[in-house]
Motif scaffolding. Structure first.
Motif: not given
Length: 431
Positions: A120-129, A54-60, A149-152, A98-102
């Motif tokens: 890097x710079x984890x975003x809510x859309x990275x949530x998954x298996x 479990x990580x917080x949004x923006x972490x690596x 984990x991410x807030x509104x 391509x959308x994940x290369x950066x």
């Protein structure tokens, strides 16, 4: 000729048998080669897979994966996939989406077979298996769940009235809405009234990527100037975020109370009106009567006063019961109340419609006369008590001087007989 034909037929049979044997041998060789190739290709396996995290949004974050026996010359490769839709993320050390290369990369010691996925710079859309496996190798793979984990979003919360207005009349329905974005875990949203009390009667629905928290309430005059606040809290926020609606502007007819002040000469009345709008027109009505007459028989007097104050001369209403009514009107309607004043007794009282101030109806001269009467009464009582005590003493002395007492004396004679002598006090005094 017959022998020659027989020899030719025999040679043809031998040729057929030779061709058949050669074909069988070739097929066996091909089958053996394929079997060896399959066994060799399946030698690559995953020996260490990722762990759920479990990580917080923006972490690596780094998801580990280590393979053993990998043979890249045979086409084997370590691949990462998102198992929700099985799209391939990487092939060996190359990111193929391509959308994940950066933000995605493969890190680790390649010599040790490490093909770790770094995000890097984890975003809510990275949530998954996420799973890693060997392409053209072992059929087994290793999977892990990445929880973000991410807030509104910072643009929330947003408050607004559904009617898109803040001015209402009494008994009108107010509908208010508070919007906040999706988050994990979900945010806590609550409406609070003007007294900072949480309102439990709310409705929550999810529309798109927004939570809609609504509340409905019937508006009354006490809502005038009130505000409603929406509070949104989340574990990743140090303090709640708020938005509010108000202050509300409520139009309502006047609410009336009457205050009364008694003086020795006048009855001073004040009509206190509260309403919105606060511009009022006043009207006074006085009902005259006495304590024994029913109120329906009172004589009605219209007082020509259009202000909030009314002064009545007590001499005009001596020993009477007054019922004074005040009414005030604004654009929303009229409000009225009345007060009953007992001039024939030593008090005034509120009517059944409104309770008013306690008033004084005893004048200063009357109080002085009462005080003098009380003092004279006390003096008379003291004098009477002293007179009674003197009479009692005089009566006691008379009783003692006039009372005759008998004294019995016993004397023993010569013959032993007792003789009783009785003499009065007067005789004893003479002796």
């Amino acid at each position: 000729m017959a022998i020659s034909k027989a020899i030719q037929q025999q040679n043809r049979r031998r040729i057929r048998i030779g061709h058949s044997s050669t074909f069988v041998i070739k097929m066996k060789l091909v089958f053996a080669a394929m079997t060896l190739a399959i066994v060799y290709v399946q030698s690559g396996v995953i020996v260490q897979g990722p762990q759920s995290i479990t990580v917080i949004e923006g972490d690596t974050v780094i998801l580990s994966c280590r393979a053993d026996g990998l043979d890249e010359t045979s086409g084997q490769a370590v691949i990462w996939e998102e198992t929700s839709s099985h799209p391939t993320i990487s092939h060996n050390r190359q990111i193929v989406r391509e959308e994940k290369m950066n933000r995605f990369s493969i890190v680790g010691n390649e010599t040790n077979g490490e093909y770790n996925l770094q995000i890097t710079s984890v975003i809510p859309e990275d949530n998954g298996i996420y799973s890693c496996s060997v392409f053209r190798g072992s059929s087994t793979n290793a999977s892990a769940f990445l929880t973000v984990l991410y807030p509104p979003s910072n643009k929330y919360p947003v408050c607004f009235p559904l009617e898109n207005k803040l001015q209402f009349t009494e008994i009108e329905m107010l509908s208010i809405v508070c919007k906040t974005g999706i988050s994990y875990p979900p945010a806590n949203v609550s409406w609070m009234n003007a007294n900072s009390q949480v309102i439990n009667d709310t409705n929550v629905v999810l529309i798109g990527d927004e939570y809609i928290v609504s509340h409905k309430e019937v508006i009354y005059n006490y809502h005038d100037g009130a505000s409603f606040t929406c509070s949104v809290s989340h574990p990743l926020w140090s303090k709640p975020k708020n938005c509010s609606i108000g202050p509300l502007y409520i139009l309502y007819r006047p609410l009336i109370t009457i205050s009364v002040q008694m003086t020795t000469a006048n009855v001073e009345l004040k009509c206190v009106a509260i309403g919105n709008p606060s511009t009022f027109t006043y009207k006074w009505v006085v009902f005259l009567g006495n304590q024994t007459s029913p109120q329906v028989y009172f004589k009605k007097l219209d007082i020509m006063s259009e202000t909030d104050s009314l002064i009545l001369q007590r001499t005009d209403y001596y020993s009477a019961e007054l019922v004074v009514e005040c009414s005030a009107r604004n654009s929303e309607g009229e409000g009225r109340t009345n007060a009953t004043i007992m001039l024939s007794s030593s008090h005034c009282r509120g009517s059944t419609t409104k309770i008013i101030d306690v008033c004084r109806t005893i004048s200063v001269p009357t109080i002085c006369v009462l005080v003098i009467l009380i003092i004279l009464s006390l003096i008379a009582i003291v004098f009477l008590i002293m007179k009674i005590q003197k009479l009692r003493k005089s009566a006691a002395k008379t009783d003692v001087s006039n009372v005759s007492s008998r004294v019995e004396m016993k004397r023993k004679g010569n013959n032993g007989v007792y003789v009783t002598l009785t003499e009065s006090i007067e005789n004893l005094e003479r002796i």
